[in-house]
Motif scaffolding. Structure first.
Motif, short mmCIF file in Angstrom:
data_model
loop_
_atom_site.label_atom_id
_atom_site.label_comp_id
_atom_site.label_asym_id
_atom_site.label_seq_id
_atom_site.Cartn_x
_atom_site.Cartn_y
_atom_site.Cartn_z
N ASN A 34 0.82 -1.21 0.00
CA ASN A 34 0.00 0.00 0.00
C ASN A 34 0.86 1.26 0.00
O ASN A 34 0.60 2.21 -0.75
N GLY A 35 1.88 1.27 0.83
CA GLY A 35 2.76 2.43 0.89
C GLY A 35 3.56 2.61 -0.38
O GLY A 35 3.78 3.73 -0.85
N GLY A 36 4.01 1.49 -0.97
CA GLY A 36 4.79 1.56 -2.20
C GLY A 36 3.98 2.10 -3.36
O GLY A 36 4.46 2.95 -4.13
N MET A 37 2.75 1.61 -3.50
CA MET A 37 1.90 2.10 -4.59
C MET A 37 1.61 3.59 -4.43
O MET A 37 1.65 4.35 -5.41
N LEU A 38 1.33 4.01 -3.20
CA LEU A 38 1.07 5.43 -2.96
C LEU A 38 2.32 6.26 -3.23
O LEU A 38 2.25 7.34 -3.85
N GLY A 39 3.49 5.77 -2.79
CA GLY A 39 4.72 6.51 -3.00
C GLY A 39 5.05 6.70 -4.47
O GLY A 39 5.41 7.81 -4.91
N VAL A 40 4.92 5.63 -5.26
CA VAL A 40 5.19 5.75 -6.70
C VAL A 40 4.21 6.71 -7.34
O VAL A 40 4.58 7.54 -8.19
N ALA A 41 2.93 6.63 -6.96
CA ALA A 41 1.93 7.51 -7.54
C ALA A 41 2.23 8.98 -7.23
O ALA A 41 2.11 9.85 -8.10
N GLN A 140 -5.55 0.46 9.50
CA GLN A 140 -6.24 -0.26 8.43
C GLN A 140 -5.34 -0.50 7.22
O GLN A 140 -5.50 -1.51 6.52
N LEU A 141 -4.43 0.41 6.92
CA LEU A 141 -3.63 0.32 5.71
C LEU A 141 -2.28 -0.35 5.93
O LEU A 141 -1.65 -0.80 4.97
N HIS A 142 -1.85 -0.44 7.19
CA HIS A 142 -0.51 -0.94 7.45
C HIS A 142 -0.43 -2.00 8.54
O HIS A 142 0.66 -2.51 8.81
N CYS A 143 -1.55 -2.33 9.17
CA CYS A 143 -1.52 -3.26 10.30
C CYS A 143 -2.62 -4.31 10.16
O CYS A 143 -3.49 -4.21 9.30
N THR A 144 -2.55 -5.29 11.04
CA THR A 144 -3.59 -6.31 11.13
C THR A 144 -3.91 -6.55 12.59
O THR A 144 -3.08 -6.28 13.47
N LEU A 145 -5.11 -7.01 12.87
CA LEU A 145 -5.52 -7.29 14.23
C LEU A 145 -5.47 -8.79 14.49
O LEU A 145 -6.02 -9.58 13.72
N GLN A 146 -4.83 -9.15 15.58
CA GLN A 146 -4.84 -10.54 16.02
C GLN A 146 -5.67 -10.64 17.29
O GLN A 146 -5.22 -10.24 18.38
N LEU A 147 -6.89 -11.12 17.15
CA LEU A 147 -7.76 -11.27 18.30
C LEU A 147 -7.23 -12.36 19.24
O LEU A 147 -6.65 -13.35 18.79
N ASP A 148 -7.45 -12.15 20.52
CA ASP A 148 -7.04 -13.17 21.49
C ASP A 148 -7.84 -14.45 21.31
O ASP A 148 -7.29 -15.55 21.43
N CYS A 149 -9.12 -14.31 21.02
CA CYS A 149 -10.01 -15.47 20.81
C CYS A 149 -10.80 -15.25 19.52
O CYS A 149 -11.97 -14.83 19.57
#
Length: 300
Positions: A34-41, A140-149
């Motif tokens: 996501n960051g790479g595509m935005l940077g090139v654009a 949302q653009l650079h992370c993910t959520l790991q739920l405990d359960c």
């Protein structure tokens, strides 16, 4: 897979699943993409701008969002709101992959985790878009959520499709044939605008409209049992192909039509209607086919 199109189709009842506790961690794959595509654009876009390149950007972005993200991924693959022929389904899912957010299995898991969590009494702010706009953008653009359960999924019907497994493994590489064709026809300017700028605006636009749709805007319905309510984003109806009628979508998740009221333009649904007239779509689900859903809704 549940027959009730208003259910979360791909998540199965999981004892102890909890939507409220977990850890947000950096997702290097999607972050760099996501960051790479935005940077090139941002860097190469102004230097390579031509009106023909911009036209390619507009046409390909609209096509990928309409055919792929809205119709292929969201209304067909995730919600099963209509049926079509296998080859057309595969083409639409390929178009969704080309939109550039990720592969079909990742999209299903990400969508349905949020869908399930928002229906719970309390869910993690990552899943509710519950932080400030800049904080949420990073999450949302650079992370993910790991739920405990976390809940469990049943993706067997998708995973047994070899083509979908192929798309999941090669979702980034799916841009290469398009890039080669664009380079042969229009040079690097067409590649920058037709691939990098297109993917960047699709990914970031999807997040931005999603953030607004869970925080501010008009509402027609309150889903009584849900901890997170949705809003419509009227100005985004055209660029999202009707997906911005998000309050309507929360009210009737299984409906192939999201623009439910007069004047609510829904290009995704109009495309499905064109398929139906051509004999290529059937079993199209609409709110009137779900009268029992009204018991869960309160009009506002």
């Amino acid at each position: 897979m549940s027959r009730d199109r208003c259910e979360v189709n791909w998540i199965i009842p999981t004892r102890g699943a909890n939507a409220s506790t977990g850890t947000v961690k950096w997702d290097p794959v999607h972050s760099l993409w996501n960051g790479g595509m935005l940077g090139v654009a941002l860097i190469a876009g102004p230097a390579t701008f031509t009106w023909s390149a911009f036209a390619v950007f507009v046409i390909l972005t609209g096509a990928a969002v309409l055919l792929g993200h809205s119709v292929g991924f969201h209304r067909l693959l995730i919600h099963g709101s209509f049926k079509t022929k296998p080859l057309i389904a595969k083409f639409l899912v390929w178009a969704g992959t080309v939109a550039g957010m990720s592969g079909p299995l990742w999209i299903i898991r990400t969508h349905d985790l949020r869908d399930w969590a928002q229906r719970e009494p309390v869910c993690h702010p990552y899943l509710a878009h519950g932080k400030s706009i800049l904080h949420d953008a990073w999450w949302q653009l650079h992370c993910t959520l790991q739920l405990d359960c976390p809940p469990d999924y049943d993706l067997r019907s998708v995973e047994r499709e070899r083509f979908y497994r192929f798309l999941e493994k090669t979702w980034m590489l799916q841009q290469m044939p398009i890039a080669i064709i664009l380079w042969l026809v229009g040079g690097w300017g067409w590649v920058v605008w037709g691939v990098c700028a297109r993917v960047a605006i699709t990914v970031h636009g999807h997040w931005f409209v999603g953030y607004l749709a869970h925080n501010v805007g008009p509402q027609s319905w309150i889903v009584e049992s849900s901890g997170v309510q949705a809003h419509d984003v009227p100005w985004a109806a055209i660029p999202t192909m009707g997906e911005a009628w998000h309050n309507n979508h929360h009210a009737y998740p299984g409906s192939a039509r999201m623009g439910l009221k007069p004047g609510q333009l829904d290009l995704g649904f109009l495309f499905i209607c064109c398929l139906e007239k051509a004999g290529l779509a059937w079993d199209i689900c609409l709110p009137e086919a779900m009268p029992e859903r009204r018991n869960s809704l309160r009009e506002v």
